[in-house]
Design an enzyme around this catalytic site. Structure first.
Site, PDB file in Angstrom:
ATOM      1  N   HIS A  62       0.800  -1.219   0.000  1.00 28.00           N
ATOM      2  CA  HIS A  62       0.000   0.000   0.000  1.00 28.00           C
ATOM      3  C   HIS A  62       0.832   1.267   0.000  1.00 28.00           C
ATOM      4  CE1 HIS A  62       1.169  -0.236   4.157  1.00 28.00           C
ATOM      5  NE2 HIS A  62       0.696   0.966   4.369  1.00 28.00           N
ATOM      6  N   CYS A 198       5.954  -1.229  11.072  1.00 30.42           N
ATOM      7  CA  CYS A 198       4.905  -1.069  10.063  1.00 30.42           C
ATOM      8  C   CYS A 198       5.395  -0.045   9.061  1.00 30.42           C
ATOM      9  CB  CYS A 198       3.583  -0.667  10.706  1.00 30.42           C
ATOM     10  SG  CYS A 198       3.659   0.901  11.586  1.00 30.42           S
TER      11      CYS A 198
END
Length: 665
Positions: A62, A198
């Protein structure tokens, strides 16, 4: 020279270009990730916004990072908001890390419909993550633009321009120094249990968070902020997180990493809302936060509750139609399958609430085990009374002190309160217990203290309150069944949330045991139907796949007599739906009381229709049950459809930035 200073960036996707401050994510909108812009896309094809090297691709596809060869600008393209949770499913990439691209090359595609169906925003965000060091300014032209069209122009700052002109612009930044400073200030290698990351954050699992120097780490150049959530110590880096992560791993060793967890981790720390200043605002904020903790703690087990509720409904039908005897081993086995998640609910809620509030999940799971320990459950269920106090039966003693042991199976609120206490207690215990003794004595003290507080103080307080409410309910019912039906119907599920309904259950059981029927239980049944009617409206109205995925089984479960999935998973979570359901329940309760509907069994809601059949012969209670139930469904369904829920409630989660608690990208 002017040409050497100029910077141009094209939009990576066709759509409406918007200023960065209009992007619905504070990490980007406040400029923490650097200068840039957002795009509300109308097409899913993604182009390279600059010429250069693909230096970063998120494991979940993403986000992509580019570095320009001449100015060494680091450009991040983030596909959607919070789309890390989708695991890469809506994205197809045409490039790999290390590839060289030209501005305008097709680098990816994103499935806009799939992202919307997953209740995520499709906004594409572009940020120059090293803009502070490189750029003097960046001007963005908002409005409709086609992918590949220049929409941002700027200039290099003097230092970067001079370094470039003199041929001494560093090709890459080095993160070893930053990694060393971070490791030192989280308490050293010896204080680290493990590390994952992340798209923007290093996520440390520390042995003792109190050893970390929050302010020092937050002030390090290259660190945006520090956040703590879910038992993690999070260092917000930005787009360079993978480089810093690699430098930290090189420093501490690969044995501290977990690639699987890194690949799956999602950004789950929402920004705290601005603290209200008025008394009313503080009450509203506190209640909203409490509901958030309750629903957040329940969401991980909602699917299990819904499945178990449906299984309970099937079991009720099997026994109703004499296909399975309630004394048969088949019944016992199926009942264990359907009832175990409810019976041991304190264990599961203890674990999830601890993760939500930052306490140790395993320790709180053990506390839940204490509350559901068979010997304690037996004492609570025995009906034994040593003495009474404020109308409460004393059924045990603790070192000579009189104690009321309540039943905690099926309950959630005591465990959430315990998890909150543990989240405050743990940091203090870590400070006072020497490190060499902490592994044994921290869980020892925490289990004893938290369990003791619940068993000796919180439980009895809830029992006193619920007993008083139960006596009030009986008094009101004796005065006017219709008025009591209105009040009980409207507020019973509120009592369920806080565990205050337990004193009503013995009244129902006593009524059925002594008279064979219960008017009160008939009213309670209407509240179950109301929750089902509200969530049915949401299931039919919502176009969001994730809402439908939960709403349909929650509807079936509620009509099967188990309202927790509907209440905690949907209705309470979105606020207005719980209110509209409660109004429907008030109507149903009023009609039930008005028509003197009676009930001859425990099983309520629609699945329990046979409980409204008088064993001595069919009477009006059966008809009244259907009239009240249909009216309840109509009211709760209609109000919820019109006023209780819209997809924007789930799609738009407003965030506000606050120091130490940033929304994760």
């Amino acid at each position: 020279m002017a040409k050497m200073q100029a910077v141009t960036i094209t939009t990576p996707i066709t759509g409406e270009v918007i200023p960065l401050n209009q992007v619905d994510d504070p990490v980007f909108s406040t400029g923490m990730m650097g200068l840039g812009f957002g795009v509300q896309p109308t097409s899913g094809q993604v182009l390279a916004p600059v010429s250069g090297t693909v230096t970063m691709i998120a494991a979940t596809k993403h986000a992509l990072g580019f570095t320009t060869p001449d100015n060494h600008l680091e450009v991040l393209v983030h596909l959607g908001i919070d789309t890390v949770a989708l695991g890469g499913a809506p994205f197809t990439l045409n490039v790999e890390a290390g590839d060289t691209v030209q501005a305008g090359d097709v680098v990816a595609t994103m499935d806009l419909d799939a992202i919307k169906a997953s209740n995520k925003q499709t906004t594409v965000v572009l940020a120059v993550t090293n803009a502070t060091d490189k750029l003097a300014h960046l001007d963005v032209t908002p409005g409709k633009a086609t992918a590949g069209q220049t929409v941002a122009k700027g200039r290099l700052n003097a230092a970067t321009f001079n370094a470039k002109r003199q041929g001494r612009l560093k090709p890459v930044d080095h993160y070893d120094e930053l990694a060393t400073a971070i490791v030192e200030n989280v308490g050293g290698v010896e204080n680290i249990n493990s590390l994952i990351h992340c798209i923007t954050r290093l996520r440390f699992y520390l042995k003792d968070e109190s050893l970390a120097n929050d302010d020092v780490i937050a002030d390090l150049k290259g660190v945006i902020d520090v956040a703590k959530a879910g038992g993690q110590y999070q260092v917000v880096i930005g787009a360079a997180v993978t480089d810093v992560y690699d430098a930290v791993v090189k420093l501490i060793g690969p044995e501290y990493t977990n690639d699987a967890a890194t690949a799956k981790v999602v950004a789950d720390t929402n920004a705290a809302a601005q603290q209200p200043t008025t008394f009313g605002g503080k009450i509203k904020h506190g209640f909203s936060s409490l509901i958030g903790v309750i629903t957040g703690s329940m969401i991980p087990v909602i699917g299990l509750l819904a499945a178990s509720g449906i299984l309970k409904g099937i079991l009720a039908l099997l026994t109703t139609y004499k296909l399975v005897s309630a004394t048969a081993s088949t019944y016992v086995i199926i009942n264990a399958m359907s009832d175990s998640v409810f019976y041991f609910l304190p264990i599961f809620v203890g674990f999830t609430a601890a993760k939500k509030l930052g306490a140790d999940p395993v320790i709180m799971g053990i506390v839940g085990g204490v509350l559901t320990y068979p010997s304690l459950v037996s004492i609570a269920a025995s009906g034994k009374t040593i003495s009474t106090f404020m109308g409460m039966s004393i059924n045990a003693s603790f070192f000579g002190l009189p104690v009321h042991l309540a039943s905690y199976t099926y309950s959630i609120f005591p465990m959430i309160a315990g998890a909150w206490l543990a989240s405050k207690l743990e940091p203090w215990l870590k400070r006072v217990i020497p490190t060499v003794l902490r592994m044994i004595f921290l869980p020892l003290f925490e289990v004893v203290i938290v369990s003791g507080v619940i068993l000796l103080f919180l439980g009895p307080i809830i029992t006193v309150l619920s007993t008083g409410l139960a006596n009030l309910i009986v008094t009101v019912y004796n005065l006017s069944p219709a008025i009591s039906g209105l009040l009980i119907g409207g507020f019973y599920q509120v009592l369920v949330i806080f565990g205050l309904h337990w004193a009503v259950i013995p009244i129902v059981a006593n009524d059925i045991a002594t008279t064979g029927h219960s008017y009160l239980n008939a009213i309670v049944s209407a509240t179950m139907v109301a929750q089902g009617g509200a969530v049915l409206a949401i299931a039919l109205k919502s176009k969001l796949a994730n809402i439908q995925e939960l709403a349909w089984p929650a509807t079936i479960s509620a009509f099967a007599g188990v309202t927790e999935p509907a209440m905690y998973g949907i209705n309470l979570k979105y606020g207005r739906a719980f209110i509209t359901a409660s109004i429907g329940a008030a109507v149903g309760g009023f009609l039930t009381g008005l028509m003197h509907v009676n009930m001859w069994g425990f099983t309520g809601s629609l699945i329990g229709f046979t409980s409204f059949v008088n064993p001595k012969g069919m009477d009006f209670s059966f008809t009244g049950f259907w009239i009240a139930s249909i009216a309840t469904i109509v009211v709760s369904f209609t109000l919820t459809w019109l006023f209780g829920f819209k997809d924007e409630d789930a799609q738009t989660v407003k965030r506000a930035p606050k120091k130490r608690h940033l929304g994760a990208a």
